[in-house]
Write a protein that holds these residues in place. Structure first.
Motif, PDB file in Angstrom:
ATOM      1  N   SER A   1       0.946  -1.006  -0.182  1.00 26.25           N
ATOM      2  CA  SER A   1      -0.667  -0.075   0.061  1.00 26.25           C
ATOM      3  C   SER A   1       0.918   1.203   0.289  1.00 26.25           C
ATOM      4  O   SER A   1       0.633   2.211   0.072  1.00 26.25           O
ATOM      5  N   ARG A  27       4.725  -3.472  -4.868  1.00 26.88           N
ATOM      6  CA  ARG A  27       3.423  -3.388  -5.963  1.00 26.88           C
ATOM      7  C   ARG A  27       3.691  -4.282  -7.157  1.00 26.88           C
ATOM      8  O   ARG A  27       3.124  -5.694  -8.052  1.00 26.88           O
ATOM      9  N   ARG A  85      -4.474  -8.307   2.488  1.00 23.38           N
ATOM     10  CA  ARG A  85      -4.937  -7.011   2.418  1.00 23.38           C
ATOM     11  C   ARG A  85      -6.072  -6.793   3.001  1.00 23.38           C
ATOM     12  O   ARG A  85      -6.541  -5.990   2.988  1.00 23.38           O
ATOM     13  N   ARG A 121      -7.612  -4.015   5.294  1.00 24.55           N
ATOM     14  CA  ARG A 121      -8.003  -2.715   5.427  1.00 24.55           C
ATOM     15  C   ARG A 121      -9.010  -2.297   6.039  1.00 24.55           C
ATOM     16  O   ARG A 121      -9.728  -1.448   6.486  1.00 24.55           O
TER      17      ARG A 121
END
Length: 83
Positions: free
Chosen positions: A44, A50, A71, A75
């Motif tokens: 993130s 990524r 993930r 979140r």
């Protein structure tokens, strides 16, 4: 405040990565799980991570699915706050 959140996420992500690496050698830690959680958190905040995860997704889609699940849990945890 935004800088503090980024610092906290980076710190937590790196802690999970270190625990994951230790877990590869210690029987009482789940190394791969901690590494996946750490990478999910760090992704993130880092384009390089990524891109690495995109490479993993292409080569190992089953691992990518597990990481996406973690993930999303992370979140949701940050959106709702700890229970």
């Amino acid at each position: 405040m935004d800088g503090l959140k980024k610092l906290i996420l980076l710190t937590i992500g790196w802690i999970f990565l270190v625990l994951g690496i230790l877990g590869l050698f210690l029987p009482f830690l789940q190394g791969v799980l901690f590494i996946m959680i750490g990478l999910a958190i760090l992704s993130s905040q880092s384009k390089r991570i990524r891109n690495f995860l995109k490479h993993i997704e292409e080569r190992h889609p089953h691992l990518h699915q597990k990481m996406e699940l973690w993930r999303e849990r992370i979140r949701n945890w940050f959106r709702k706050g700890p229970s």
